[in-house]
Enzyme design. Structure first.
Site, mmCIF file in Angstrom:
data_model
loop_
_atom_site.group_PDB
_atom_site.id
_atom_site.type_symbol
_atom_site.label_atom_id
_atom_site.label_comp_id
_atom_site.label_asym_id
_atom_site.label_seq_id
_atom_site.Cartn_x
_atom_site.Cartn_y
_atom_site.Cartn_z
ATOM 1 N N HIS A 139 2.539 10.805 10.811
ATOM 2 C CA HIS A 139 1.784 9.553 10.856
ATOM 3 C C HIS A 139 1.068 9.496 12.195
ATOM 4 O O HIS A 139 1.683 9.735 13.244
ATOM 5 C CB HIS A 139 2.730 8.366 10.706
ATOM 6 C CG HIS A 139 2.034 7.080 10.417
ATOM 7 N ND1 HIS A 139 1.220 6.448 11.334
ATOM 8 C CD2 HIS A 139 1.996 6.304 9.304
ATOM 9 C CE1 HIS A 139 0.740 5.349 10.800
ATOM 10 N NE2 HIS A 139 1.182 5.236 9.564
ATOM 11 N N ARG A 161 -0.047 13.543 1.547
ATOM 12 C CA ARG A 161 0.036 12.296 0.778
ATOM 13 C C ARG A 161 -0.990 11.274 1.252
ATOM 14 O O ARG A 161 -1.167 11.073 2.452
ATOM 15 C CB ARG A 161 1.429 11.696 0.932
ATOM 16 C CG ARG A 161 1.573 10.323 0.328
ATOM 17 C CD ARG A 161 2.967 9.805 0.515
ATOM 18 N NE ARG A 161 3.275 9.546 1.907
ATOM 19 C CZ ARG A 161 3.128 8.361 2.509
ATOM 20 N NH1 ARG A 161 2.641 7.337 1.837
ATOM 21 N NH2 ARG A 161 3.473 8.201 3.762
ATOM 22 N N HIS A 204 6.734 11.869 9.472
ATOM 23 C CA HIS A 204 6.738 10.624 8.688
ATOM 24 C C HIS A 204 7.120 10.814 7.226
ATOM 25 O O HIS A 204 7.909 10.057 6.689
ATOM 26 C CB HIS A 204 5.355 9.994 8.785
ATOM 27 C CG HIS A 204 5.231 8.660 8.127
ATOM 28 N ND1 HIS A 204 5.949 7.562 8.539
ATOM 29 C CD2 HIS A 204 4.455 8.231 7.087
ATOM 30 C CE1 HIS A 204 5.635 6.515 7.786
ATOM 31 N NE2 HIS A 204 4.748 6.896 6.895
ATOM 32 N N ARG A 263 -4.612 10.898 6.683
ATOM 33 C CA ARG A 263 -3.840 10.938 7.922
ATOM 34 C C ARG A 263 -3.613 12.332 8.474
ATOM 35 O O ARG A 263 -3.379 12.477 9.676
ATOM 36 C CB ARG A 263 -2.553 10.140 7.788
ATOM 37 C CG ARG A 263 -1.505 10.590 6.927
ATOM 38 C CD ARG A 263 -0.277 9.691 7.062
ATOM 39 N NE ARG A 263 -0.509 8.278 6.819
ATOM 40 C CZ ARG A 263 0.371 7.467 6.205
ATOM 41 N NH1 ARG A 263 1.506 7.955 5.774
ATOM 42 N NH2 ARG A 263 0.112 6.204 6.039
ATOM 43 N N GLU A 320 -6.509 1.405 3.881
ATOM 44 C CA GLU A 320 -5.835 2.350 4.781
ATOM 45 C C GLU A 320 -6.567 3.684 4.735
ATOM 46 O O GLU A 320 -7.476 3.888 3.926
ATOM 47 C CB GLU A 320 -4.357 2.508 4.384
ATOM 48 C CG GLU A 320 -3.563 1.235 4.594
ATOM 49 C CD GLU A 320 -2.075 1.379 4.309
ATOM 50 O OE1 GLU A 320 -1.634 2.485 3.951
ATOM 51 O OE2 GLU A 320 -1.357 0.375 4.447
HETATM 52 C C1 SIN Z 1 1.768 2.606 7.236
HETATM 53 O O1 SIN Z 1 1.916 1.418 7.093
HETATM 54 O O2 SIN Z 1 0.913 3.091 7.964
HETATM 55 C C2 SIN Z 1 2.664 3.550 6.493
HETATM 56 C C3 SIN Z 1 2.347 3.537 5.081
HETATM 57 C C4 SIN Z 1 2.628 4.856 4.453
HETATM 58 O O3 SIN Z 1 3.303 5.705 5.021
HETATM 59 O O4 SIN Z 1 2.115 5.085 3.372
#
Ligand code: SIN
Length: 589
Positions: A247, A381, A346, A287, A132
């Protein structure tokens, strides 16, 4: 310890007293409750979980991506996970907190598996690991593709239900009970509408975040910042609250909460495209970087959303069945269609200041998960570090309670409040100086007014006992507010203002406009019934909004999730945490 008899404000039975009352039933709260109820030092304790919805109606259940942990990949290590966490946090993480998170993470994931949680695996049987944003390695453990939170919640809820734990569903915590400078329990609204005082030696805030401050959010309706507001009213320090993370890829759709298109999709190759179809950002940057680039591109192109192109992901429906089902419901086929996306509120990186064991500055009060500021997240975060935070720090605070410790230690984010009075720990030669505290501007406490019962006697939330002043009426989405629901209208009006003025991109003038809205809504709170859950939630949203906006106006720089167009650079002199509440502390261990 002597505790006065509780006031009886109604006929309902008063539960308790308890050794530990946990407020909230997401990953942090359940991790703590399981360990207190079954742990070696505390087995047999009287444990209560108090939650305003049903046990599993929590933000955890909605969490998609997974749990980040350096657990399997040969190329991975806790040092790399630590480096990624610190880089995302924009020089505001507490290094010891972040190290604790990444070092203990793999153990807590294994414990979850032994409790019955089932995570996705490769054909070889090893855990399947996703990548991610902000992660230099694939290290995100997931379940059902992107239904990880639901699986964790299922496993923990099953564990809790198998233990002698009192579960109070549909109860709403109004405020902390503070006597003799310690937390002695909570005042709570019972499902029958009466207020009772529930006594406890320890109260654990695990109430999650505050996404409902915003009209556009991935958070469920429960995320109204209740724990943070309770702490603010009690003067318990709250920090880093300006770092509300957006997000990048929420589906652009009027649903509330916004359906999330997990970061895992970008990890699997999905790309972002602007209104002209061009790529414009590294989709796997942290993010805050991606959300900021999207917001800037949307402003420049005058559009309300951009596109996530996931057409290159093979076997989408079998890999991400829950996301595929959501898309199918709105008529989108990810193998052919570009998906409309925009940033949505988010996760709150800050919260109630704790040490590395979940202790707050108020004896008897603990916090874990999104409601807490341990220092792990800094200004932004890292993806999939939040379920991990709940697992690690929920467990740690339970172990601390078992050890019989009461006072906070000068560790984690708490260090900034205590080191001045303690024998300051010398820095190791390689150590980065800890993040210092700075007082945030004082904001008045917020609570709903004393007009008891007027609302209920006028027919509850659908009644007309409370009139909105002119500008409040009709603002925001009537769909969200409810057609004739003044509290809903106030909330929608405020949430709309937060989204437009205190969202991804901020500047002094927009923040001033939001501050004016916050004050207008705060001023109207005296008209609503404090004993009604929805009114109290609105008061909580206002309290958190007021603190967030005050911090965002004060922080004259851009860092992590806080972007000011009028102070575009990161300023080293702002490497500090803005703290609301009482900065004075006593009793360092
Ligand atoms: C996501 O699946 O993109 C959210 C995961 C997160 O907020 O850490």
């Amino acid at each position: 310890m002597t505790i006065a008899a509780p006031p009886r404000e109604g006929p309902g039975a008063t539960p308790g007293p308890f050794d530990v009352v946990v407020l909230g039933s997401g990953v942090a709260g359940l991790s703590a409750a399981v360990r207190v109820a079954a742990g070696p030092g505390t087995k047999g304790s009287r444990v209560c979980i108090l939650t305003k919805g049903l046990l599993s109606e929590t933000a955890t259940t909605w969490a998609q991506g997974g749990v980040a942990a350096a657990i399997g990949g040969e190329e991975d290590s806790v040092e790399l996970h630590l480096a990624d966490t610190l880089a995302a946090g924009a020089n505001l993480c507490d290094i010891d907190a972040a190290r604790t998170l990444v070092e203990e993470g793999p153990l807590r994931v294994k414990e979850l598996i032994s409790m019955g949680a089932t995570f996705d695996r490769e054909e070889s049987g090893t855990l399947a690991l996703a990548r991610e944003g902000g992660h230099s390695r694939a290290r995100v453990v997931h379940a059902g593709g992107a239904a990880t939170g639901a699986e964790i919640e299922r496993a923990l809820a099953a564990a809790v239900r198998g233990l002698a734990v009192t579960i109070l569903e549909g109860w709403f915590a109004l405020d902390l009970v503070v006597r003799a400078q310690a937390c002695r329990g909570v005042r709570a609204l019972a499902p029958d509408g009466h207020v009772v005082e529930i006594r406890a030696d320890h109260v654990v805030l695990a109430t999650g975040g505050a996404g409902q401050l915003y009209a556009v959010t991935t958070n469920p309706a429960e995320a109204t910042g209740d724990g943070i507001a309770m702490a603010l009213r009690a003067g318990v320090p709250v920090a880093d609250i300006e770092f509300l993370q957006f997000h990048p890829t929420a589906l652009h759709h009027p649903a509330t909460p916004r359906p999330l298109l997990s970061e895992a999709l970008r990890g699997a190759g999905a790309v972002l495209r602007d209104a002209r179809g061009a790529r414009f950002v590294d989709e796997l940057a942290p993010r805050d970087v991606v959300s900021r680039a999207m917001a800037q591109r949307m402003l420049a192109q005058g559009v309300e959303h951009l596109w996530l192109d996931a057409t290159g992901i093979e076997s989408f429906a079998s890999r991400y069945p829950t996301i595929a089902a959501v898309l199918a419901r709105v008529g989108l086929d990810p193998s052919h269609d570009w998906l409309p996306v925009a940033p949505a509120a988010h996760h709150l990186s800050g919260g109630v200041v704790t040490d590395l064991f979940g202790a707050t500055l108020l004896p008897g009060l603990w916090a874990a998960g999104e409601v807490a500021c341990t220092g792990v997240h800094g200004a932004n975060r890292l993806a999939s570090n939040s379920l991990l935070e709940g697992l690690v720090f929920g467990a740690r605070l339970a172990e601390r309670i078992a050890d019989g410790h009461a006072a906070p230690s000068a560790t984690g984010a708490m260090r900034m409040l205590l080191t001045a009075r303690s024998k300051a720990m010398p820095l190791r030669p390689d150590e980065v100086p800890p993040v210092p505290a700075r007082a945030a501007p004082r904001v008045a406490p917020v609570s709903a007014g004393p007009t008891a019962r007027a609302w209920a006697s006028a027919g509850g939330p659908g009644g007309h006992a409370v009139e909105c002043p002119g500008p409040l009426r009709g603002a925001g989405s009537s769909r969200q507010a409810g057609a004739k629901n003044p509290v809903g209208e106030r909330k929608a009006y405020l949430a709309h203002a937060m989204t437009t003025g205190a969202g991804v991109i901020r500047e002094a003038s927009s923040l001033e406009e939001v501050a004016a809205v916050v004050e207008k809504v705060a001023g109207s709170l005296c008209e609503v019934d404090a004993m009604h859950q929805e009114a109290s939630e609105l008061a909580n949203v206002v309290a958190v909004a007021r603190a967030l906006v005050a911090s965002a106006m004060t922080r004259e720089e851009s860092r992590g999730a806080h972007t000011r167009v009028d102070f575009a650079r990161t300023d080293p002199s702002w490497r500090c945490r803005l703290v609301h509440g009482d900065l004075g502390a006593e009793g360092v261990e």
